[in-house]
Design an enzyme around this catalytic site. Structure first.
Site, PDB file in Angstrom:
ATOM      1  N   HIS A 195      33.784  36.132  45.545  1.00  0.00           N
ATOM      2  CA  HIS A 195      33.512  37.558  45.699  1.00  0.00           C
ATOM      3  C   HIS A 195      34.140  38.028  46.988  1.00  0.00           C
ATOM      4  O   HIS A 195      34.135  37.300  47.977  1.00  0.00           O
ATOM      5  CB  HIS A 195      31.998  37.815  45.727  1.00  0.00           C
ATOM      6  CG  HIS A 195      31.668  39.237  45.481  1.00  0.00           C
ATOM      7  ND1 HIS A 195      31.641  40.180  46.478  1.00  0.00           N
ATOM      8  CD2 HIS A 195      31.378  39.887  44.332  1.00  0.00           C
ATOM      9  CE1 HIS A 195      31.339  41.354  45.943  1.00  0.00           C
ATOM     10  NE2 HIS A 195      31.178  41.212  44.658  1.00  0.00           N
ATOM     11  N   ASP A 252      28.690  38.021  37.414  1.00  0.00           N
ATOM     12  CA  ASP A 252      29.229  37.880  36.062  1.00  0.00           C
ATOM     13  C   ASP A 252      29.108  36.485  35.487  1.00  0.00           C
ATOM     14  O   ASP A 252      29.361  36.280  34.305  1.00  0.00           O
ATOM     15  CB  ASP A 252      30.708  38.290  36.054  1.00  0.00           C
ATOM     16  CG  ASP A 252      30.860  39.778  36.255  1.00  0.00           C
ATOM     17  OD1 ASP A 252      29.980  40.511  35.755  1.00  0.00           O
ATOM     18  OD2 ASP A 252      31.823  40.205  36.896  1.00  0.00           O
TER      19      ASP A 252
HETATM   20  N1  ACO Z   1      38.762  30.096  41.510  1.00  0.00           N
HETATM   21  C1  ACO Z   1      39.593  29.365  42.299  1.00  0.00           C
HETATM   22  N2  ACO Z   1      40.002  29.751  43.517  1.00  0.00           N
HETATM   23  C2  ACO Z   1      39.562  30.935  43.973  1.00  0.00           C
HETATM   24  C3  ACO Z   1      38.705  31.753  43.211  1.00  0.00           C
HETATM   25  C4  ACO Z   1      38.294  31.281  41.952  1.00  0.00           C
HETATM   26  N3  ACO Z   1      37.470  32.031  41.173  1.00  0.00           N
HETATM   27  N4  ACO Z   1      38.425  32.882  43.909  1.00  0.00           N
HETATM   28  C5  ACO Z   1      39.085  32.780  45.071  1.00  0.00           C
HETATM   29  N5  ACO Z   1      39.780  31.604  45.116  1.00  0.00           N
HETATM   30  C6  ACO Z   1      40.567  31.094  46.246  1.00  0.00           C
HETATM   31  C7  ACO Z   1      41.917  31.779  46.335  1.00  0.00           C
HETATM   32  O1  ACO Z   1      42.908  31.089  45.603  1.00  0.00           O
HETATM   33  C8  ACO Z   1      42.157  31.749  47.823  1.00  0.00           C
HETATM   34  O2  ACO Z   1      42.556  30.439  48.159  1.00  0.00           O
HETATM   35  P1  ACO Z   1      43.598  30.194  49.384  1.00  0.00           P
HETATM   36  O3  ACO Z   1      42.911  30.721  50.604  1.00  0.00           O
HETATM   37  O4  ACO Z   1      43.810  28.715  49.386  1.00  0.00           O
HETATM   38  O5  ACO Z   1      44.832  30.962  49.022  1.00  0.00           O
HETATM   39  C9  ACO Z   1      40.771  31.954  48.441  1.00  0.00           C
HETATM   40  O6  ACO Z   1      39.866  31.449  47.445  1.00  0.00           O
HETATM   41  C10 ACO Z   1      40.428  33.412  48.721  1.00  0.00           C
HETATM   42  O7  ACO Z   1      40.605  34.166  47.519  1.00  0.00           O
HETATM   43  P2  ACO Z   1      41.137  35.653  47.476  1.00  0.00           P
HETATM   44  O8  ACO Z   1      41.705  35.936  46.124  1.00  0.00           O
HETATM   45  O9  ACO Z   1      42.009  35.924  48.656  1.00  0.00           O
HETATM   46  O10 ACO Z   1      39.783  36.441  47.696  1.00  0.00           O
HETATM   47  P3  ACO Z   1      39.545  37.939  47.341  1.00  0.00           P
HETATM   48  O11 ACO Z   1      38.418  38.381  48.169  1.00  0.00           O
HETATM   49  O12 ACO Z   1      40.820  38.715  47.405  1.00  0.00           O
HETATM   50  O13 ACO Z   1      39.133  37.891  45.784  1.00  0.00           O
HETATM   51  C11 ACO Z   1      37.888  37.761  43.776  1.00  0.00           C
HETATM   52  C12 ACO Z   1      37.839  37.983  45.313  1.00  0.00           C
HETATM   53  C13 ACO Z   1      38.923  38.702  43.141  1.00  0.00           C
HETATM   54  C14 ACO Z   1      36.519  38.109  43.213  1.00  0.00           C
HETATM   55  C15 ACO Z   1      38.264  36.275  43.499  1.00  0.00           C
HETATM   56  O14 ACO Z   1      37.276  35.428  44.053  1.00  0.00           O
HETATM   57  C16 ACO Z   1      38.426  35.972  42.005  1.00  0.00           C
HETATM   58  O15 ACO Z   1      39.526  36.170  41.462  1.00  0.00           O
HETATM   59  N6  ACO Z   1      37.338  35.517  41.313  1.00  0.00           N
HETATM   60  C17 ACO Z   1      37.389  35.290  39.891  1.00  0.00           C
HETATM   61  C18 ACO Z   1      37.221  36.604  39.142  1.00  0.00           C
HETATM   62  C19 ACO Z   1      35.818  37.133  39.210  1.00  0.00           C
HETATM   63  O16 ACO Z   1      34.846  36.422  38.965  1.00  0.00           O
HETATM   64  N7  ACO Z   1      35.696  38.438  39.484  1.00  0.00           N
HETATM   65  C20 ACO Z   1      34.410  39.136  39.511  1.00  0.00           C
HETATM   66  C21 ACO Z   1      34.056  39.535  40.906  1.00  0.00           C
HETATM   67  S1  ACO Z   1      32.439  40.248  40.923  1.00  0.00           S
HETATM   68  C22 ACO Z   1      32.674  41.786  40.339  1.00  0.00           C
HETATM   69  O17 ACO Z   1      33.661  42.413  40.479  1.00  0.00           O
HETATM   70  C23 ACO Z   1      31.596  42.363  39.585  1.00  0.00           C
END
Ligand code: ACO
Length: 428
Positions: A307, A364
């Site tokens: 998140h 979710d």
């Molecule tokens: N699985 C694997 N790796 C992940 C995940 C995941 N679900 N989420 C983040 N990471 C990793 C990224 O690859 C990144 O790694 P790095 O630092 O080695 O490059 C690090 O964690 C940070 O991730 P970001 O994408 O930079 O974090 P951001 O805050 O931009 O994204 C997000 C947040 C979009 C929710 C992300 O965690 C994600 O894609 N999750 C899966 C989708 C999801 O469940 N979305 C619902 C969110 S809740 C809502 O909107 C109601």
């Protein structure tokens, strides 16, 4: 003396005011920075940028706190109803029983949608995604209620538009579902409460009355309350920014619905179940999928994990996980994907990759399992999220207008070609 922050640029120093919120959050006010220094700030994804001051929702992602208008989400989910929470978010205070009754009554007077709107349903291909339909139908309401186009309505007129939208949304959502089945739509029943009426229009049949178990109605209230607002996320910021151009409420919410649709945002609830199904069909090997999620050459991410703001736990996920167990037990459902979800969660929470990046299950991760148990098809999940988020979007839109916020218009750092002369086609 009030606190300031200083920036040094090109040998000059600039003092910037610091704003402190009621929960002692601090922000550096850069609204005059460009005027005084010529420079802007750059913050892709707005990870450090506050776009507004807001009195609606407080969340502290480091410790897992979420409050609507000061009330903890745990208390609201346990003791309140969705309509009461909607009132709280939109008007700022919990209603008295008289006010709540009046609010309910007003909403129940506007639950029908114009019969001509049925023609839209007929026009959509039967397999079209419910979110595309929802965004289109909510935007289309502006055509039926042109008075909503007035950018400076009286308080009474604005309230009527709000009431109409709250009232019509469950009818639209349930009719999208009915149409996907090829079933006749069920009309609203004013004697039922908001959530019960929605479930009746969704699962009822024209041929017979159905009774919906109280525990199902109560689980649905809880799910909608947990989704009702979440401060300046992607869809809410979209609603505020679209509304800042003086676009009407229906158009602004329609844009928010489109923003919510993406799998990185609200669309994750659908993506989670599809992922769990894939893992099950692939033999149920969670370790293999966990490895895929960690592999930087693989675009796969563990859906429902991580998140932007919560870096400890998502308090909504905690409540939903408990509700999920209750609903499955009540309905006597043994869903194999629940076991995969639990296994994945356990493995990820112990895995260094997820620990280092503070990745936890979000709202979710478990909501889809409950929706499925209640009988909703997967592609309806994000629509249910939108139904829950509607009061939050409305509250944020209303606040943005009341604050007279300027049109949202970020700047950029240009990285393209510098000036060059046009080359006629025959010389290229
Ligand atoms: N699985 C694997 N790796 C992940 C995940 C995941 N679900 N989420 C983040 N990471 C990793 C990224 O690859 C990144 O790694 P790095 O630092 O080695 O490059 C690090 O964690 C940070 O991730 P970001 O994408 O930079 O974090 P951001 O805050 O931009 O994204 C997000 C947040 C979009 C929710 C992300 O965690 C994600 O894609 N999750 C899966 C989708 C999801 O469940 N979305 C619902 C969110 S809740 C809502 O909107 C109601």
């Amino acid at each position: 003396m009030s606190e300031t922050a200083s920036i040094s640029l090109n040998g000059k120093s600039y003092e910037l005011p610091v704003i402190t919120g009621t929960e002692n959050e601090q922000g550096i006010d850069i609204s005059k920075l460009r005027d005084v220094s010529g420079a802007i700030t750059v913050d892709p994804g707005y990870k450090n940028t506050g776009a507004t001051k807001s009195a609606i929702t407080f969340l502290d992602g480091e410790v897992g706190i979420l409050r609507y208008r000061g009330y903890p989400i745990e208390q609201l989910a346990e003791q309140s109803t969705f309509l009461e929470v909607a009132y709280l978010l939109i008007y700022g205070e919990l209603p008295s029983s008289e006010t709540l009754l009046d609010f309910r009554k007003k909403i129940s007077r506007h639950t029908l949608i114009h019969e001509d709107m049925k023609k839209f349903f007929d026009g959509f291909p039967s397999k079209s995604h419910p979110m595309g339909q929802l965004s289109c139908l909510v935007g289309a309401l502006s055509a039926f209620y042109p008075e909503s186009l007035n950018p400076n309505p009286s308080e009474e007129e604005e309230n009527l538009t709000i009431i109409k939208l709250l009232a019509k949304m469950p009818t639209i959502v349930s009719w999208i579902y009915k149409k996907s089945l090829g079933h006749p739509v069920i009309y609203p029943r004013n004697e039922l409460n908001y959530v019960h009426n929605f479930l009746n229009m969704t699962f009822g049949q024209i041929t017979e009355d159905i009774s919906i178990d109280k525990s199902i109605v109560s689980a649905m209230h809880k799910l909608l309350i947990l989704h009702a607002d979440h401060e300046q996320n992607c869809s809410t910021s979209t609603v505020r920014i679209v509304g800042s151009s003086n676009a009407n409420l229906y158009a602004s919410i329609s844009a928010g619905i489109s923003a919510l649709w993406g799998p990185l945002h609200g669309g994750a609830n659908q993506a989670v179940i599809e992922m769990l199904e894939n893992i099950k069909n692939d033999g149920g090997n969670s370790a293999k999928w966990l490895a895929k999620a960690k592999d930087k050459n693989d675009p796969f991410r563990l859906m429902g994990f991580g998140h932007r703001v919560y870096k400890n736990f998502d308090p909504r996920a905690k409540i939903i996980k408990e509700a999920c167990d209750e609903v499955l037990e009540k309905l006597g459902i043994n869903d194999p994907v629940l076991n995969i979800a639990k296994e994945l969660e356990e493995a990820a929470l112990k895995d260094q990759y997820f620990v280092d990046r503070k990745l936890y299950p979000n709202v979710d991760f478990y909501s889809g399992i409950i929706y499925r148990a209640l009988g909703f098809p997967t592609d309806m999940f994000t629509v249910l999220f939108a139904l829950g988020r509607l009061p939050g979007w409305i509250a944020q839109w209303k606040e943005m207008k009341a604050n007279k916020e300027p049109i949202g218009r970020p700047r950029q750092i240009y990285t393209g070609s510098t000036t060059r002369d046009y080359v006629p086609l025959d010389q290229r």
